[in-house]
Structures are given as C-alpha cells and as structure tokens.
Scaffold this active site. Structure first.
Site, PDB file in Angstrom:
ATOM      1  N   PHE A 339     -34.069 105.907 -69.746  1.00  0.00           N
ATOM      2  CA  PHE A 339     -32.552 105.148 -69.721  1.00  0.00           C
ATOM      3  C   PHE A 339     -31.639 106.434 -69.552  1.00  0.00           C
ATOM      4  CE2 PHE A 339     -35.478 102.041 -71.381  1.00  0.00           C
ATOM      5  CZ  PHE A 339     -35.161 100.722 -70.592  1.00  0.00           C
ATOM      6  N   ASP A 340     -30.662 106.031 -68.747  1.00  0.00           N
ATOM      7  CA  ASP A 340     -29.385 106.837 -68.709  1.00  0.00           C
ATOM      8  C   ASP A 340     -28.895 106.005 -70.042  1.00  0.00           C
ATOM      9  OD1 ASP A 340     -26.864 108.266 -68.187  1.00  0.00           O
ATOM     10  OD2 ASP A 340     -26.170 106.463 -67.608  1.00  0.00           O
ATOM     11  N   LYS A 341     -27.932 106.793 -70.681  1.00  0.00           N
ATOM     12  CA  LYS A 341     -27.003 106.082 -71.925  1.00  0.00           C
ATOM     13  C   LYS A 341     -26.043 105.465 -71.672  1.00  0.00           C
ATOM     14  CE  LYS A 341     -24.250 108.410 -74.398  1.00  0.00           C
ATOM     15  NZ  LYS A 341     -23.011 107.290 -74.565  1.00  0.00           N
ATOM     16  N   VAL A 540     -33.894 104.196 -65.323  1.00  0.00           N
ATOM     17  CA  VAL A 540     -33.024 103.295 -65.236  1.00  0.00           C
ATOM     18  C   VAL A 540     -31.321 103.907 -65.386  1.00  0.00           C
ATOM     19  CG1 VAL A 540     -31.924 100.994 -66.291  1.00  0.00           C
ATOM     20  CG2 VAL A 540     -34.527 101.758 -66.553  1.00  0.00           C
TER      21      VAL A 540
END
Length: 667
Positions: A339-341, A540
């Site tokens: 996941f990108d933050k 994501v």
C-alpha cells in the site's frame, strides 16, 4: 509510442468493436427470422452477414498468426465456422465468430487506452525553463526562456511562484514550500531553501513536474530533462510488460498443440472414412465435419471470457473497475499487497491530530491564539491548522503584523504581545530552548510521526500543535479482511520519512512500513515482494509517483476518487469510490472467478472428448450439435453465477469513514 500509432490503434479498436456489435445484431436477427418468423432463407442471409462482420478481423488475425507459423484457436474457430456452414449449420458458425470477435475487440480497445497513460505522465513536465543569462546568481539575476531539452547540468533555473518546477536541481536562492507529492508521494508541501551547513542535500533538492508554492526559487540543475526523476517514472511505466494470467498462459500452450492436432485429426477421419472404410465422399466429409464441430472449442473459448465478463460486471456494480481478465484472475492469487501511504491508507491531507497545552496553560488559550495567527497565513500547513483548530474553540482573538519566517514558521502580534508559531528551528535559531514539559511533548509527538507547530506568546510556551496525514479508520478493518482472504504479507511504502511511515504503519497494522522511497525505490521494493518464489504481488496507490510500482506489480490497484488520471490509466484495478473497503470484496470476487474458470475449462474439455467419442459411435449430427450448444449454455450459466456474488460480508462490515474535514463540517 508515437501519437500517430496511438491514433491508428485506437481507430482500429473502434472499428473492431463496431464490427463485433454488428455481428451480434445480425446473429440475433437470424435467430429471430428462423425460429420466430419461420423464414430460413432470411435467417441464412443474416447468418452470412454475421460471418462477414464477425469473421473480418478474425480472418486477419488467423492469417497473421498462420504466416508466423502459429496455429492458434482463432484459426480453428474459423475452420470450424466454415465447416459448420458447409454442412448447413450456419447458426453454429455465426455465434462462434460473434463471441470470438467481441472478446478480441475488447482486448484491442484496452491496449489502445493503456498507451495514453505515458502521454499524461510526460505532460507534467514544463516544455521550457527560465535559465540564468547574466547578473548575480540569485533572484536578482537575468533569466531567459529556453526549451527544456537545452537545459544543461549546472544551469541556474528560475522557478516562479505557483509554477511547475522545470528541472531536477538544488536550491541556491529563495525560499518556498513545494508540493512534490506527484513524484515522491510526500503528503505535505516540503520547505526548500539553500543548503545551510551540514543540512542534508536531499532536503534542498527539487524535482521536475512538482508544484512550487508562493516563493520564487533559483535552482541549479543536476540532471538533463531526459534524466530527470519524472522521466524515469515515464520510462518505468512504458517499459513494464504486463504478465498474462496463469489460465491465459495455459491456453496459449494448449492451443499450440490442440489446434493443429484437431485439424490433422479431422483430415485423418476423412481419409480413413473414404479410402479405408470405403465410404462415399459425402459420407466421409460429413463424418469429418461432424467431428470438427464436436471438437470445435466453442465452450472452451467461452470458459474464460464468460467468467471474466460476469466478474467484471459484478465488480463494476460494486464500484470496482477491473481492466480485463488477467488482473481479475491474478488478483485472486495475490499473497502480498503493498500500500502507498498517502491518499490510500491515509487521507492524503494534513489534519490537526494533537493539541497539547503546556502546564498552567488553558487549552482554549493555546487554540484561540493559534487560530488567530494561522488564519492570516496562506501556507498550506497553516490553512490545515486553522481549519482543525477552528472546530475546537469559540474564542475569537485578533492577530496583526503577520511575518512569515520561511522554513520555520510565523510571527504576529495579539494585543501588543508577540506570538511565535513554528517548528523547533524557529526557536533554536534565536537561542530559545523549550522547557522540560514542552520538550517532552515535542519528543513524544515527533516519535509518533507528527509535524509539530510550537506556540509561544509573550515569552511563554503555550503548547504544541501536532499535524499529521491521518490514517483512515477503515484501514485496520480492511487489512484484517485481506488477511482472512489469504493475503499473508501487507507492506506500506511511502515517500515520507521513515519515522512517519512507521507511526502510520503501527496504527493501521501493516506487517512492515518503509519510508523515504522515490518512485524507482518503490519499484525495487515491489520486485522484492515478488521475490524468487514467484509470489503474486499487488500494489495499491493513488498518485503519479505510484504509477511505476503499480505497473511493476502483478496487479496495480488505484484509489479512484483520490487518485490521479495517470494512476487510474496505469492500474489494472480501480476503486471508483474513495472507499478502501471495496478491496477485500475485489480479492474475494477474483478468487471466485478463478474457481469458476477452472470449472468451465474442465467441463468444456470433458464435453469435447465425450462428443468426439459418441460421434464415432454413430450419434447423429442433431444430438451432437444440441449437446455442443448445451455445453456452451452450461459454461455461460456457470459463469453468470458471479453476477449474484454477495458483497455483504466482504464490505458491509467495513464502516466507510468520512474525510476528517467533512466530519468537522458536519459537526
């Protein structure tokens, strides 16, 4: 890829879709004419029209593959359609060509759309730059506009307020805050100023394509346009090949053997029938064509696309856009998700998370003082603080004489008393050190990944305001559902500092949190997640900086509402609403689709074997065709079960959180 090629491929895809639709219309018209109106001659006319529209691009594809020495399923379908027509089964061949042409047309259309993402990426960079031509090497120098490809390493470039940065470089004069989320993914604008002593060089570096704030900058270029970070992003996206799904690879291998084997087998049936068994030509040819129809891969060809169409349609009804069969099937095999933050596990905007008053100071005094000063500033962080504090105090104070101290904070007057609000450097540069209690609060909040604003009035510290890109409350539940679905490794990757990444990671419950990553670093991490054990990995994200990593992953997933157009074009799956809770549903739907595809393949191959055997045992053509068509209906009906796939457990339990600013507005 040239613009002319993009135009031609898009034009061809539209024509192919038009022909596929026309073949469907003519086939339906033929069925109505034959079975509803009792006009077989009219029906034959419509079926022949279906042969034309459905077979036009199929013939081109079959000829191209045959000339290349490949006998693929499209070739066998064409032969089967001709064979069906030769024994008067025009409807059989017509539906075969219609369905195959429709699936092929949709593939070509998707490929034409995918190429546009590269143009969108490249369009972020300015086409020209203002380069220093004389005078001092500062903002007071003389600058002239020059094409971006003529900017050399070492040139001084002027970056005007609110303009896009034209070249990668380091700041040599001026101060400003730059929104560099498009490249690094950092959630808040980053203060830029000339290097000062041992300060790390990376904090003074700017990237082409990012957006400057309200101050002007002079930047020394450190890379030519073709070597900029943004150019690397474009190159990474353009050079990444999307892997075929496991079932597609299986069918590719299978058809290389199946197609020529069926052709050879049918020819052998005819030769044995006429020259060994002594059958008449018509009888031997009839038997050969009956075997060809029995062995034609109609149900086999529909096994995957019918399930894919049903799965994609079901996903679309739930607000999930899936770009074809490969990502739909591959998503269900994913074991690792990165996941990108910013904008994905978090909201992507700074919000006030902590308001800590100093001992013997009322919290309302801290809040009202902060609000009075910060509402006068147009800095993005000041705006976020003012909005967050306004919802927590009703006391109204008036501040005047605002002075911005770039990279540090602001000063102002309230009732003649000086108020200072800023980071630690605002005070340490003046030789002021926060006292013990405030210092402890600063250390604690910094350890939690907060961006801090320290407030001081009339020589007294009032307290600390903590700001952070807040995690989505639903993120914890979503990650839990993903683990229930079989995802064993969940990683968060971010352009923010490692300390910030770790703080968010602890809160949402990821297995690992990695910070300080540029786009090429994210690609490296995605490759590492796939590893040597051939694990499937999904990425994501929502920003331009996520595009290369999403392209590198087996499945790229974009957050729709918060995502950039580039991320949406690059991704294989897009969550169309700003709702992370749809992701577990998409994973479970993908896994169900894979199971149904396997069921369809087994059923289709089994029925083909059965029909070939009973044809040799003397079963008439009528029952063979009936069972053959029945197998097609069975495959389609099995696939259509996906349309009733229940979203309830996968999503209803995940409460979708309102954005923090909307919560404040509602309050």
């Amino acid at each position: 890829m040239s613009a002319e090629h993009d135009h031609d491929s898009g034009h061809s895809a539209r024509w192919e879709i038009g022909f596929a639709i026309a073949s469907g219309v003519t086939y339906a018209s033929g069925m109505i004419a034959e079975y509803a109106l009792g006009q077989p001659s009219v029906a034959t006319f419509f079926f022949l029209a279906t042969y034309f529209f459905g077979g036009w691009f199929t013939i081109r594809s079959a000829v191209k593959s045959t000339l290349a020495g490949k006998f693929e399923v499209d070739f066998l379908m064409l032969v089967a359609a001709i064979g069906a027509a030769s024994i008067g089964r025009f409807a059989e061949g017509a539906v075969l060509l219609f369905l195959f042409s429709l699936g092929h047309a949709l593939e070509e259309f998707a490929l034409a759309r995918a190429s546009k993402s590269i143009e969108a990426l490249a369009g972020l960079a300015p086409r020209s730059a203002e380069v220093h031509i004389g005078g001092p090497s500062t903002l007071a120098g003389e600058f002239a506009e020059r094409p971006i490809d003529r900017v050399e390493v070492g040139d001084l470039v002027l970056i005007r307020p609110n303009a896009r940065v034209s070249a990668d470089g380091v700041v040599v004069d001026g101060r400003s805050a730059i929104d560099q989320s498009a490249v690094t993914g950092e959630s808040m604008p980053v203060e830029k100023e000339p290097a000062d002593g041992p300060r790390p060089l990376d904090e003074n570096k700017v990237f082409a394509g990012t957006v400057n704030g309200s101050g002007a900058l002079v930047v020394r270029a450190v890379a030519r346009a073709e070597d900029s970070t943004l150019s690397k992003v474009v190159e990474l996206v353009a050079s990444t090949d999307q892997a075929k799904s496991p079932t597609q690879r299986f069918l590719d291998r299978f058809q290389r053997i199946y197609v020529p084997a069926v052709i050879a087998f049918v020819i052998g049936v005819y030769l044995v029938g006429q020259f060994v068994l002594g059958k008449e030509f018509a009888d031997a040819f009839y038997l050969a064509m009956a075997v060809l129809v029995a062995a034609s891969p109609c149900a086999l060809a529909l096994a995957t696309p019918s399930a894919v169409l049903a799965g994609v349609a079901r996903a679309a009804r739930a607000g999930v856009l899936v770009k074809g069969g490969a990502p739909l099937e591959t998503l269900g095999r994913v074991e690792s998700i990165a996941f990108d933050k910013t904008g994905t596990l978090t909201w992507g905007e700074p919000h006030v998370t902590d308001t800590v008053a100093a001992p013997d100071v009322e919290l309302d005094e801290l809040l009202s003082t902060t609000l009075a000063v910060e509402r006068l500033s147009d800095h993005p962080l000041a705006t976020a603080i003012a909005e967050g504090v306004a919802a927590r105090t009703s006391t109204v104070l008036t501040a005047t004489d605002l002075q911005a101290v770039t990279g540090r904070g602001v000063r102002a007057l309230i009732d003649g008393e000086q108020v200072e609000i800023g980071n630690e450097r605002l005070f340490t540069d003046a030789g002021i050190v926060p006292d013990g209690a405030v210092a402890a609060d600063i250390e604690r909040l910094q350890a939690g990944g907060r961006t801090l604003m320290i407030v001081r009035r009339a020589g007294q510290f009032l307290g600390v305001i903590g700001v952070m890109d807040t995690p989505r409350r639903e993120a914890v539940e979503v990650l839990g559902r993903l683990r229930e679905s079989g995802v064993s490794d969940i990683v968060m990757i971010s352009g923010d500092h490692q300390q910030v990444a770790e703080a968010v990671g602890r809160e949402v419950g990821v297995d690992r949190a990695l910070g300080g990553l540029l786009p090429e670093d994210k690609v490296t991490e995605i490759r590492g997640l796939s590893g040597t054990d051939a694990r499937r990995c999904a990425m994501v994200g929502d920003g331009v900086n996520d595009a290369p990593a999403m392209a590198q992953a087996d499945v790229g997933i974009a957050m729709g509402a918060a995502g950039s157009a580039v991320a949406l074009d690059t991704a294989d799956v897009a969550l169309m609403s700003d709702d992370l809770g749809r992701l577990p549903f998409a994973v479970r739907l993908s896994r169900r689709t894979s199971r149904i595809i396997r069921q369809n393949l087994i059923a289709a191959l089994g029925i083909v074997v059965f029909l070939v055997i009973v044809t040799f045992l003397g079963m008439p053509m009528g029952p063979v065709v009936f069972i053959h068509e029945g197998s097609t209906l069975i495959v389609v009906a099995n696939a259509l079960r996906l349309l009733r796939f229940d979203v309830g457990r996968e999503h209803d339990g995940v409460e979708h959180e309102l954005r923090p600013d909307k919560v404040a507005a509602a309050a």
